[in-house]
Design a protein around this motif. Structure first.
Motif, PDB file in Angstrom:
ATOM      1  N   ASP A  89       0.656   9.721   5.143  1.00 38.08           N
ATOM      2  CA  ASP A  89       2.061  10.088   4.942  1.00 38.08           C
ATOM      3  C   ASP A  89       3.000   9.037   5.524  1.00 38.08           C
ATOM      4  N   LEU A  90       2.741   8.634   6.769  1.00 45.17           N
ATOM      5  CA  LEU A  90       3.600   7.634   7.397  1.00 45.17           C
ATOM      6  C   LEU A  90       3.479   6.300   6.680  1.00 45.17           C
ATOM      7  N   ASP A  91       2.280   5.895   6.312  1.00 39.73           N
ATOM      8  CA  ASP A  91       2.101   4.640   5.569  1.00 39.73           C
ATOM      9  C   ASP A  91       2.874   4.674   4.257  1.00 39.73           C
ATOM     10  N   ASP A  92       2.809   5.800   3.553  1.00 41.22           N
ATOM     11  CA  ASP A  92       3.527   5.927   2.275  1.00 41.22           C
ATOM     12  C   ASP A  92       5.037   5.778   2.460  1.00 41.22           C
ATOM     13  N   VAL A  93       5.580   6.399   3.511  1.00 41.68           N
ATOM     14  CA  VAL A  93       7.024   6.312   3.764  1.00 41.68           C
ATOM     15  C   VAL A  93       7.403   4.879   4.121  1.00 41.68           C
ATOM     16  N   SER A  96       7.229   2.878   0.858  1.00 38.97           N
ATOM     17  CA  SER A  96       8.257   3.243  -0.125  1.00 38.97           C
ATOM     18  C   SER A  96       9.651   2.813   0.311  1.00 38.97           C
ATOM     19  N   MET A  97       9.908   2.775   1.630  1.00 35.35           N
ATOM     20  CA  MET A  97      11.227   2.355   2.126  1.00 35.35           C
ATOM     21  C   MET A  97      11.302   0.855   2.350  1.00 35.35           C
ATOM     22  N   GLY A  98      10.181   0.165   2.167  1.00 37.63           N
ATOM     23  CA  GLY A  98      10.180  -1.282   2.356  1.00 37.63           C
ATOM     24  C   GLY A  98      10.340  -1.703   3.804  1.00 37.63           C
ATOM     25  N   VAL A  99       9.825  -0.901   4.727  1.00 36.85           N
ATOM     26  CA  VAL A  99       9.914  -1.219   6.150  1.00 36.85           C
ATOM     27  C   VAL A  99       8.790  -2.179   6.525  1.00 36.85           C
ATOM     28  N   PRO A 100       9.139  -3.365   7.056  1.00 36.86           N
ATOM     29  CA  PRO A 100       8.097  -4.304   7.448  1.00 36.86           C
ATOM     30  C   PRO A 100       7.262  -3.726   8.589  1.00 36.86           C
ATOM     31  N   HIS A 101       5.960  -3.762   8.424  1.00 31.64           N
ATOM     32  CA  HIS A 101       5.102  -3.216   9.462  1.00 31.64           C
ATOM     33  C   HIS A 101       3.754  -3.919   9.489  1.00 31.64           C
TER      34      HIS A 101
END
Length: 103
Positions: A89-93, A96-101
């Motif tokens: 779930d966290l990976d998907d968010v 989908s939001m394009g947050v660099p991680h």
């Protein structure tokens, strides 16, 4: 600590993730706890007077945890289902939001 999937869309979390997306120089470092360990911790019986964690030198606390952990019955089907889901779930968010991680 990974937020529960229902928490991932709360205003504070979403605004924080939007901030991170706008500042790609800031990276989210994802540390993932062993999913089997998580399931065992959730299944371990909780005693009303037991702390969640013990200090290394707190022998009495460690003995209580060992006693509470003896004979734990793990729900195998649920365990296998949850192991395969992981922190999806966290990976998907984040994706989908394009947050660099960094995983």
């Amino acid at each position: 600590k990974t937020p529960h999937s229902s928490q991932l869309h709360q205003v504070g979390i979403v605004s924080s993730l939007e901030f991170l997306r706008k500042h790609p120089e800031i990276k989210v470092v994802r540390l993932v706890r062993n999913p089997l360990d998580v399931q065992i911790s959730r299944t371990k019986p909780r005693k009303s007077r037991m702390k969640s964690h013990c200090y290394r030198d707190d022998v009495l606390c460690l003995k209580r945890h060992l006693k509470a952990s003896a004979g734990i019955a793990l729900p195998v089907v649920e365990l296998l289902n949850n192991l395969s889901e992981g922190d999806k779930d966290l990976d998907d968010v984040l994706h989908s939001m394009g947050v660099p991680h960094i995983d």
